[in-house]
Design a protein around this motif. Structure first.
Motif, PDB file in Angstrom:
ATOM      1  N   GLY A   1       0.788  -1.223   0.000  1.00 35.33           N
ATOM      2  CA  GLY A   1       0.000   0.000   0.000  1.00 35.33           C
ATOM      3  C   GLY A   1       0.818   1.270   0.000  1.00 35.33           C
ATOM      4  N   GLY A   2       2.146   1.152   0.104  1.00 33.57           N
ATOM      5  CA  GLY A   2       2.998   2.333   0.045  1.00 33.57           C
ATOM      6  C   GLY A   2       3.503   2.832   1.384  1.00 33.57           C
ATOM      7  N   LEU A   3       3.191   2.125   2.471  1.00 39.80           N
ATOM      8  CA  LEU A   3       3.665   2.552   3.781  1.00 39.80           C
ATOM      9  C   LEU A   3       5.106   2.105   3.997  1.00 39.80           C
ATOM     10  CD1 LEU A   3       0.591   1.842   6.082  1.00 39.80           C
ATOM     11  CD2 LEU A   3       1.095   3.839   4.661  1.00 39.80           C
ATOM     12  N   PRO A   4       5.832   2.777   4.893  1.00 41.63           N
ATOM     13  CA  PRO A   4       7.181   2.308   5.219  1.00 41.63           C
ATOM     14  C   PRO A   4       7.118   0.877   5.743  1.00 41.63           C
ATOM     15  CG  PRO A   4       6.716   4.426   6.278  1.00 41.63           C
ATOM     16  CD  PRO A   4       5.427   3.945   5.697  1.00 41.63           C
ATOM     17  N   ARG A   5       8.142   0.107   5.456  1.00 37.73           N
ATOM     18  CA  ARG A   5       8.152  -1.278   5.914  1.00 37.73           C
ATOM     19  C   ARG A   5       8.204  -1.318   7.442  1.00 37.73           C
ATOM     20  NH1 ARG A   5      11.081  -6.409   3.225  1.00 37.73           N
ATOM     21  NH2 ARG A   5      10.801  -7.901   4.919  1.00 37.73           N
ATOM     22  N   PRO A   6       7.251  -2.014   8.078  1.00 37.69           N
ATOM     23  CA  PRO A   6       7.268  -2.081   9.538  1.00 37.69           C
ATOM     24  C   PRO A   6       8.279  -3.092  10.050  1.00 37.69           C
ATOM     25  CG  PRO A   6       5.414  -3.328   8.689  1.00 37.69           C
ATOM     26  CD  PRO A   6       6.080  -2.706   7.497  1.00 37.69           C
ATOM     27  N   ALA A   7       8.781  -2.845  11.246  1.00 42.50           N
ATOM     28  CA  ALA A   7       9.577  -3.844  11.950  1.00 42.50           C
ATOM     29  C   ALA A   7       8.628  -4.876  12.559  1.00 42.50           C
ATOM     30  CB  ALA A   7      10.415  -3.187  13.035  1.00 42.50           C
ATOM     31  N   THR A   8       9.153  -6.065  12.851  1.00 45.95           N
ATOM     32  CA  THR A   8       8.346  -7.116  13.467  1.00 45.95           C
ATOM     33  C   THR A   8       8.908  -7.470  14.841  1.00 45.95           C
ATOM     34  OG1 THR A   8       9.648  -8.844  12.394  1.00 45.95           O
ATOM     35  CG2 THR A   8       7.671  -8.087  11.241  1.00 45.95           C
ATOM     36  N   GLN A   9       8.003  -7.986  15.680  1.00 45.82           N
ATOM     37  CA  GLN A   9       8.378  -8.421  17.036  1.00 45.82           C
ATOM     38  C   GLN A   9       9.186  -7.332  17.749  1.00 45.82           C
ATOM     39  OE1 GLN A   9       6.953 -11.134  18.307  1.00 45.82           O
ATOM     40  NE2 GLN A   9       5.963 -11.333  16.300  1.00 45.82           N
ATOM     41  N   ILE A  10       8.570  -6.152  17.838  1.00 51.63           N
ATOM     42  CA  ILE A  10       9.226  -4.999  18.466  1.00 51.63           C
ATOM     43  C   ILE A  10       9.226  -5.191  19.980  1.00 51.63           C
ATOM     44  CG2 ILE A  10       9.127  -2.503  18.798  1.00 51.63           C
ATOM     45  CD1 ILE A  10       7.595  -2.404  16.094  1.00 51.63           C
ATOM     46  N   ARG A  11      10.399  -5.123  20.573  1.00 53.02           N
ATOM     47  CA  ARG A  11      10.512  -5.284  22.034  1.00 53.02           C
ATOM     48  C   ARG A  11      10.308  -3.933  22.719  1.00 53.02           C
ATOM     49  NH1 ARG A  11      14.334  -5.066  26.209  1.00 53.02           N
ATOM     50  NH2 ARG A  11      15.896  -4.194  24.777  1.00 53.02           N
ATOM     51  N   VAL A  12       9.377  -3.917  23.660  1.00 47.81           N
ATOM     52  CA  VAL A  12       9.099  -2.702  24.428  1.00 47.81           C
ATOM     53  C   VAL A  12       9.403  -3.000  25.898  1.00 47.81           C
ATOM     54  CG1 VAL A  12       7.386  -0.972  25.073  1.00 47.81           C
ATOM     55  CG2 VAL A  12       7.278  -2.060  22.800  1.00 47.81           C
ATOM     56  N   PRO A  13      10.442  -2.378  26.482  1.00 44.70           N
ATOM     57  CA  PRO A  13      10.747  -2.603  27.902  1.00 44.70           C
ATOM     58  C   PRO A  13       9.636  -2.041  28.788  1.00 44.70           C
ATOM     59  CG  PRO A  13      12.622  -1.624  26.733  1.00 44.70           C
ATOM     60  CD  PRO A  13      11.430  -1.513  25.833  1.00 44.70           C
ATOM     61  N   LEU A  14       9.278  -2.810  29.799  1.00 45.14           N
ATOM     62  CA  LEU A  14       8.256  -2.417  30.762  1.00 45.14           C
ATOM     63  C   LEU A  14       8.862  -2.434  32.167  1.00 45.14           C
ATOM     64  CD1 LEU A  14       5.247  -4.496  29.373  1.00 45.14           C
ATOM     65  CD2 LEU A  14       5.687  -2.059  29.020  1.00 45.14           C
ATOM     66  N   PRO A  15       8.166  -1.853  33.134  1.00 45.42           N
ATOM     67  CA  PRO A  15       8.703  -1.851  34.501  1.00 45.42           C
ATOM     68  C   PRO A  15       8.958  -3.259  35.027  1.00 45.42           C
ATOM     69  CG  PRO A  15       6.885  -0.304  34.302  1.00 45.42           C
ATOM     70  CD  PRO A  15       6.924  -1.072  33.015  1.00 45.42           C
TER      71      PRO A  15
ATOM     72  N   PRO B   1       4.956  11.593   4.491  1.00 41.57           N
ATOM     73  CA  PRO B   1       5.177  10.974   3.176  1.00 41.57           C
ATOM     74  C   PRO B   1       5.490  12.026   2.123  1.00 41.57           C
ATOM     75  CG  PRO B   1       2.835  11.050   3.675  1.00 41.57           C
ATOM     76  CD  PRO B   1       3.543  11.525   4.915  1.00 41.57           C
ATOM     77  N   THR B   2       6.282  11.651   1.143  1.00 42.99           N
ATOM     78  CA  THR B   2       6.558  12.532   0.014  1.00 42.99           C
ATOM     79  C   THR B   2       5.318  12.603  -0.871  1.00 42.99           C
ATOM     80  OG1 THR B   2       7.347  10.751  -1.415  1.00 42.99           O
ATOM     81  CG2 THR B   2       8.968  11.783   0.076  1.00 42.99           C
ATOM     82  N   PRO B   3       5.263  13.566  -1.778  1.00 45.36           N
ATOM     83  CA  PRO B   3       4.114  13.600  -2.713  1.00 45.36           C
ATOM     84  C   PRO B   3       3.944  12.292  -3.489  1.00 45.36           C
ATOM     85  CG  PRO B   3       5.279  15.687  -2.783  1.00 45.36           C
ATOM     86  CD  PRO B   3       6.101  14.780  -1.922  1.00 45.36           C
ATOM     87  N   ASP B   4       5.048  11.708  -3.937  1.00 45.16           N
ATOM     88  CA  ASP B   4       4.945  10.445  -4.674  1.00 45.16           C
ATOM     89  C   ASP B   4       4.403   9.332  -3.780  1.00 45.16           C
ATOM     90  OD1 ASP B   4       5.850  11.574  -6.995  1.00 45.16           O
ATOM     91  OD2 ASP B   4       7.910  10.824  -6.801  1.00 45.16           O
ATOM     92  N   GLU B   5       4.845   9.295  -2.527  1.00 49.26           N
ATOM     93  CA  GLU B   5       4.341   8.283  -1.599  1.00 49.26           C
ATOM     94  C   GLU B   5       2.855   8.478  -1.329  1.00 49.26           C
ATOM     95  OE1 GLU B   5       8.336   7.311   1.085  1.00 49.26           O
ATOM     96  OE2 GLU B   5       7.111   9.075   1.540  1.00 49.26           O
ATOM     97  N   THR B   6       2.439   9.733  -1.204  1.00 52.61           N
ATOM     98  CA  THR B   6       1.022  10.018  -0.972  1.00 52.61           C
ATOM     99  C   THR B   6       0.170   9.552  -2.155  1.00 52.61           C
ATOM    100  OG1 THR B   6       1.581  11.936   0.393  1.00 52.61           O
ATOM    101  CG2 THR B   6      -0.657  11.848  -0.512  1.00 52.61           C
ATOM    102  N   ILE B   7       0.639   9.821  -3.358  1.00 52.43           N
ATOM    103  CA  ILE B   7      -0.091   9.400  -4.557  1.00 52.43           C
ATOM    104  C   ILE B   7      -0.188   7.874  -4.601  1.00 52.43           C
ATOM    105  CG2 ILE B   7       0.038   9.275  -7.076  1.00 52.43           C
ATOM    106  CD1 ILE B   7       1.253  12.122  -6.976  1.00 52.43           C
TER     107      ILE B   7
END
Length: 298
Positions: A171-185, A264-270
């Motif tokens: 769909g034109g979105l930036p490639r997402p990372a997977t299994q993102i680690r989020v530190p918690l208390p 997003p750039t104009p091209d990405e938006t289009i």
């Protein structure tokens, strides 16, 4: 290349008769066919299943899936699909009593012939299983195969997570990372299916197979509330969204990314808008519901 249909002289067994696949699991049926028919080799999704990657749709009973084989001539067996070609010896092995294409050849065939979403989902599983997809890349001159291999990610924990990632990237979105680690208390960590850490935006697939009990749902919501408290926005995608409501999903995630600081750039938006319009033109099936994700403003 597939031949158009059965020919008058079928590919026969050593005994000169044509067996029936009969009842039983796909593994059992593939074992019977490859034992009875010389040079028939289980391939494609059948081979992936034999290698333990379980590509079969949960909506279709296993008994309804045909045994796919590669053979030098047609195998006229009910319940079999034959792909007529000749295999080099290096692409053939035996596993669990079945003559089957090697994992590398199976990955190559799936990339070359399966629909895009199914192909990437299986390639992700091959990658997680340790198959050398770089070797698959080197073997194939196909731009299509190279494109699909470039989309693979070992972080996908389920086929629909793979689908979700491909829909967003296509769909034109930036490639997402997977299994993102989020530190918690207290030394704890949470892992998000996929997302964009710089924007603290995550997309999570909520499949019915793993989130059916009230206790499961309470646990998931408590976890997501804690992540939201730490500045994350979580978009939860239900099973019915992909691929049925991909346009709405893409629009929702793109808007969330922009609200979170992506420019997003104009091209990405289009590209994004064009993709949304193209997806909306696809007719929806009557049973597909409009309840598809649970956006939440933070």
């Amino acid at each position: 290349m597939n031949a158009p249909g059965p020919r008058p002289s079928p590919f026969r067994t050593d005994a000169g008769t044509v067996p029936r696949t009969g009842a039983g699991s796909l593994l059992d049926r593939a074992r019977r066919v490859t034992r009875a028919v010389p040079r028939a080799v289980a391939c494609r999704q059948t081979a992936a299943h034999i290698w333990g990657l379980h590509p079969l749709s949960t909506a279709t009973p296993e008994a309804a899936w045909p045994v796919e084989v590669i053979a030098p001539a047609h195998v006229a067996i009910p319940g079999c699909v034959t792909h007529v070609t000749r295999l080099p010896a290096r692409d053939i092995t035996e596993h669990d009593g079945v003559r089957v294409t090697t994992p590398e050849r199976t990955a190559l065939d799936c990339a070359a012939h399966l629909p895009r979403l199914d192909a990437v989902a299986l390639l992700d599983r091959f990658l997680r299983a340790g198959v050398d997809l770089d070797a698959v890349w080197r073997r194939s001159p196909s731009d299509r195969v190279h494109d699909l291999l470039s989309l693979t990610d070992r972080g996908a924990a389920s086929p629909r997570e793979s689908w979700l990632r491909v829909i967003l990237v296509d769909g034109g979105l930036p490639r997402p990372a997977t299994q993102i680690r989020v530190p918690l208390p207290e030394g704890r960590n949470a892992y998000l299916d996929l997302g964009w850490e710089p924007h603290r935006l995550a997309v999570e697939y909520d499949g019915r197979a793993h989130h059916t009990t009230p206790a499961d749902r309470r646990h998931d919501e408590t976890r997501r509330d804690e992540l939201r408290h730490h500045g994350w926005r979580i978009i939860v995608v239900g099973r019915d969204v992909i691929p049925a409501h991909s346009a709405d999903l893409l629009e929702n995630v793109a808007n969330a990314l922009i609200e979170r600081g992506w420019r997003p750039t104009p091209d990405e938006t289009i590209r994004i808008l064009s993709r949304i319009r193209a997806l909306r033109r696809r007719p929806a099936l009557p049973h597909q519901r409009r309840r598809y994700y649970t956006p939440r403003r933070d």
